[in-house]
Motif scaffolding. Structure first.
Motif, short mmCIF file in Angstrom:
data_model
loop_
_atom_site.label_atom_id
_atom_site.label_comp_id
_atom_site.label_asym_id
_atom_site.label_seq_id
_atom_site.Cartn_x
_atom_site.Cartn_y
_atom_site.Cartn_z
N TRP A 95 39.84 17.47 84.57
CA TRP A 95 38.87 18.80 84.97
C TRP A 95 38.18 18.60 86.43
CZ3 TRP A 95 38.91 22.80 82.71
CH2 TRP A 95 39.08 23.07 81.34
N ALA A 96 38.35 17.23 86.86
CA ALA A 96 37.83 17.30 88.52
C ALA A 96 39.02 17.88 89.18
CB ALA A 96 37.79 15.71 88.60
N LEU A 97 40.05 17.65 88.61
CA LEU A 97 41.48 18.16 89.54
C LEU A 97 41.44 19.64 89.54
CD1 LEU A 97 44.36 15.62 89.02
CD2 LEU A 97 42.75 16.06 90.95
N GLY B 207 38.86 21.55 89.63
CA GLY B 207 37.76 21.95 90.39
C GLY B 207 36.68 22.23 89.49
N GLN B 208 36.59 21.53 88.26
CA GLN B 208 35.35 21.58 87.53
C GLN B 208 34.94 20.43 87.04
OE1 GLN B 208 35.56 24.74 84.06
NE2 GLN B 208 37.68 25.09 84.88
N PRO B 209 34.42 19.61 88.21
CA PRO B 209 34.03 18.14 87.76
C PRO B 209 32.89 18.03 86.94
CG PRO B 209 33.48 18.86 89.98
CD PRO B 209 34.36 19.94 89.46
N GLN B 210 32.16 19.06 86.79
CA GLN B 210 30.95 18.99 86.00
C GLN B 210 31.38 18.94 84.48
OE1 GLN B 210 31.98 21.82 87.02
NE2 GLN B 210 31.95 23.27 85.36
N ARG B 211 32.51 19.28 84.07
CA ARG B 211 33.07 19.26 82.61
C ARG B 211 33.39 17.74 82.30
NH1 ARG B 211 34.99 23.58 79.10
NH2 ARG B 211 35.27 25.50 80.64
N THR B 212 32.24 17.03 81.82
CA THR B 212 32.43 15.59 81.51
C THR B 212 32.04 15.49 79.79
OG1 THR B 212 30.11 15.30 82.43
CG2 THR B 212 31.89 14.79 84.01
N VAL B 213 31.56 16.18 79.41
CA VAL B 213 30.88 16.29 77.92
C VAL B 213 32.01 16.12 77.13
CG1 VAL B 213 29.32 16.64 76.32
CG2 VAL B 213 28.71 16.67 78.81
N PHE B 214 32.00 15.03 76.17
CA PHE B 214 33.01 14.90 75.01
C PHE B 214 32.12 15.28 73.75
CE2 PHE B 214 35.31 12.36 77.89
CZ PHE B 214 36.82 12.88 77.42
N ILE B 215 32.82 16.16 72.95
CA ILE B 215 32.12 16.24 71.58
C ILE B 215 32.93 15.42 70.56
CG2 ILE B 215 31.13 18.10 70.14
CD1 ILE B 215 30.45 19.77 72.14
N SER B 216 32.15 14.89 69.80
CA SER B 216 32.81 14.01 68.57
C SER B 216 32.15 14.28 67.54
CB SER B 216 32.80 12.61 69.16
OG SER B 216 33.45 11.73 67.98
N ARG B 217 32.22 13.46 66.37
CA ARG B 217 31.61 13.68 65.20
C ARG B 217 30.66 12.65 64.72
NH1 ARG B 217 36.17 16.23 62.44
NH2 ARG B 217 37.41 14.43 62.55
N ARG B 218 29.66 12.68 64.35
CA ARG B 218 29.19 11.25 63.62
C ARG B 218 30.25 10.72 62.56
NH1 ARG B 218 24.66 14.56 64.31
NH2 ARG B 218 24.44 15.82 62.25
N ASN B 219 29.83 9.47 62.41
CA ASN B 219 30.71 8.70 61.57
C ASN B 219 32.26 8.58 61.95
OD1 ASN B 219 31.08 6.82 59.03
ND2 ASN B 219 31.69 8.82 58.18
N ALA B 220 32.67 9.37 63.12
CA ALA B 220 34.08 9.05 63.49
C ALA B 220 34.29 7.72 63.96
CB ALA B 220 34.16 10.17 64.62
N TYR B 221 35.46 7.15 63.98
CA TYR B 221 36.02 5.96 64.47
C TYR B 221 37.20 6.31 65.57
CZ TYR B 221 37.03 1.11 65.22
OH TYR B 221 37.19 -0.10 65.82
N HIS B 222 36.80 5.78 66.69
CA HIS B 222 37.80 5.96 67.93
C HIS B 222 38.07 4.51 68.60
CE1 HIS B 222 38.03 10.31 66.96
NE2 HIS B 222 36.81 10.34 67.22
N GLY C 158 26.12 23.81 77.19
CA GLY C 158 26.64 24.50 78.27
C GLY C 158 28.14 24.36 78.32
N PRO C 159 28.69 25.41 77.66
CA PRO C 159 30.33 25.43 77.66
C PRO C 159 30.91 24.97 79.04
CG PRO C 159 29.60 27.47 76.85
CD PRO C 159 28.25 26.82 77.51
N GLU C 160 30.30 25.41 80.18
CA GLU C 160 30.92 24.84 81.46
C GLU C 160 30.90 23.43 81.78
OE1 GLU C 160 28.20 26.39 80.83
OE2 GLU C 160 26.62 25.58 82.18
N ASN C 161 30.08 22.69 80.93
CA ASN C 161 30.05 21.27 80.89
C ASN C 161 30.70 20.29 79.98
OD1 ASN C 161 27.86 21.41 83.00
ND2 ASN C 161 26.57 22.02 81.32
N VAL C 162 31.33 21.19 79.06
CA VAL C 162 32.05 20.48 78.00
C VAL C 162 33.54 20.20 78.39
CG1 VAL C 162 32.72 20.39 75.50
CG2 VAL C 162 30.61 21.38 76.17
N ALA C 163 34.10 18.87 78.40
CA ALA C 163 35.69 18.69 78.60
C ALA C 163 36.49 18.64 77.73
CB ALA C 163 35.39 17.14 79.24
N ALA C 164 36.07 18.02 76.28
CA ALA C 164 36.89 18.16 75.07
C ALA C 164 36.22 17.84 73.95
CB ALA C 164 37.83 16.85 75.47
N PHE C 165 36.79 18.09 72.88
CA PHE C 165 36.52 17.79 71.45
C PHE C 165 37.43 16.80 71.05
CE2 PHE C 165 36.88 18.01 66.91
CZ PHE C 165 35.65 18.05 66.58
#
Ligand code: PLP
Length: 454
Positions: free
Chosen positions: A138-140, A142-157, A219-226
């Motif tokens: 996302w930085a490359l 041109g959207q470096p503000q997209r840093t947030v990951f969305i995950s689920r409660r009780n997930a194991y990564h 804010g969708p513009e801040n979300v990087a990945a699910f």
């Protein structure tokens, strides 16, 4: 007494207490029990401990020994590779033949745009790679503000700082100050636990909507990945309703968010498809793979990456300043390649989909679901869970957080079956080579353990 390497089993357990810190363990309990259970050898689906007890391995090691134990050809291929080239690094544009071949092989299995592979040593490391790769992308762009990951409660990564933060288990966050900033956890698609009595499809819509709501809140513009596991394994074998993943994919596409499938457990045939995303019919941008990649014979993990992400890195001319000394270890990669040969040659994916998976599902439905202690017995392919309840026909647990499953698990182990307890569920994930007779043994032993716990 069994002699293992230089020590008899009693001495080994003494040394274990004195010096060895096992992973994810209470060291008080280790002492109380007089040391760890020492597993000394295994064949097929059966493990044997230092006291000579044989157990059917209902967990395939730790959700990983897909081709079963005792595969001589995996030992031979490791030996041959060690003699030819035991190690050379893959840093600074160097490589060795096995990881190149393995990357090409995985690209073929992943299909579509998932044509690039980065190697690591564990599932946790793969998800750390995901963390850095996604933010770099996302930085490359041109959207470096997209840093947030969305995950689920009780997930194991995983258990490293980034991967444990991506995970959604509270007890994994207590020690070490996790989660690190930039990870949002939303509801999991756990129908039995959180949608009991609700129509599965309206529950799927509700669970997916929770993701969209969080995206809008952040804010969708801040979300990087699910990121998500197709079926949450360590969380208690949470099998989402059939349309959940397609809904999640549509939401990610709507807001231009990367979709990461954590296939560390689900990959390599566990669900009756090569990958969980293929079973559920969605297309991720990044895929984490480990465990069944080498059937646990040697540590290796892989991160599958889409063309778009790699083209972005290429176009930037930037170095991806990330990697592990043993990324693409030639011996581990050679073993993984032969492991894939075995899975293909023995059609373990097709067999799980058409034969052993349905056989397990039928046995659970017929022999365990009616049991007075069982609230739900579910499976997909060769992964399953039996929920233990305080009152039949409800999802009410025994006490705070569940207390019955550890008792049932101990009855299983005493009767020669290794399974795990997660909250108030018994979970299973046997080797994909399990026979019908062994599935009968697995299910009948759980039934006997439930009877004993009544
Ligand atoms: N992701 C998932 C879905 C897992 O189940 C696990 C381990 O169980 C991991 C990541 C972490 O893998 P590892 O223990 O190899 O670091």
């Amino acid at each position: 007494m069994t002699t293992v390497r230089n020590h008899d089993i009693a001495t080994l357990r003494q040394l274990d207490m004195a010096h060895h810190l096992p992973a994810q363990s209470s060291y008080a309990l280790q002492q109380q029990l007089g040391g760890s259970r020492v597993i000394t050898h295994a064949r097929g689906c059966t493990i044997t401990d230092g006291e000579g007890h044989s157990l059917l391995d209902g967990m395939a090691g730790l959700w990983c020994v897909n081709v079963g134990y005792g595969r001589e050809e995996l030992a031979e291929v490791a030996r041959a590779q060690m003699l030819e080239l035991p190690f050379y690094n893959t840093f600074f544009r160097t490589a060795t033949p096995p990881p190149i071949e393995l990357a090409a092989r995985l690209a073929g299995l992943l299909g579509g745009d998932l044509q690039h592979v980065f190697f690591n040593n564990s599932g946790s490391e793969s998800n750390d790679t995901v963390f850095r790769l996604v933010r770099t992308y996302w930085a490359l762009k041109g959207q470096p503000q997209r840093t947030v990951f969305i995950s689920r409660r009780n997930a194991y990564h995983g258990s490293t700082v980034a991967s444990a933060s991506l995970g959604g288990m509270d007890f994994m966050h207590v020690q070490g100050g996790m989660p690190i900033p930039g990870v949002e956890h939303v509801m999991q698609p756990y129908h039995f636990g959180e949608g009991f009595g609700e129509d599965p499809e309206s529950f799927a819509a509700r669970a997916a909507a929770a993701i969209e709501e969080r995206i809008l809140a952040v804010g969708p513009e801040n979300v990087a990945a699910f990121i998500g596991e197709p079926v949450q394994g360590a969380g208690g074998v949470i099998i989402p309703p059939p349309t959940y993943w397609q809904r999640v994919e549509a939401i990610c596409r709507k807001y231009g968010i990367l979709l990461v499938s954590d296939e560390v457990i689900c990959g390599f045939g566990r669900l009756g498809a090569w990958f969980g995303f293929q079973h559920f019919g969605f297309t991720p941008d990044i895929v984490s793979m480990a465990k069944g990649l080498s059937s646990g014979y040697l540590p290796i993990s892989a991160t599958g990456v889409s063309r778009e992400i790699v083209e972005t890195l290429r176009a930037s001319g930037e170095e991806f300043t990330h990697g592990y000394t043993y990324s693409g270890h030639p011996v581990c990669a050679a073993v993984a390649l032969r492991n894939l040969d075995i899975i293909e040659r023995e059609d373990l994916v097709g067999r799980t989909a058409r034969d052993t998976g349905p056989y397990l599902a039928a046995a659970l439905a017929e022999r365990l679901a009616p049991h007075p202690l069982v609230g739900e017995a579910r499976s997909l392919g060769l992964i399953g869970a039996v929920e233990i309840v305080a009152e039949k026909g409800t999802n009410r647990r025994h006490g705070k957080g569940g207390q019955a499953a550890p008792i049932v698990r101990d009855h299983c182990i005493a009767r020669g079956l290794m399974v795990r307890a997660v909250r108030d569920a018994i979970v299973m994930s046997p080797p994909l080579v399990i026979s019908h007779a062994e599935i009968d043994q697995l299910v009948d032993t759980i039934k006997a353990a439930l009877d004993a716990a009544q």
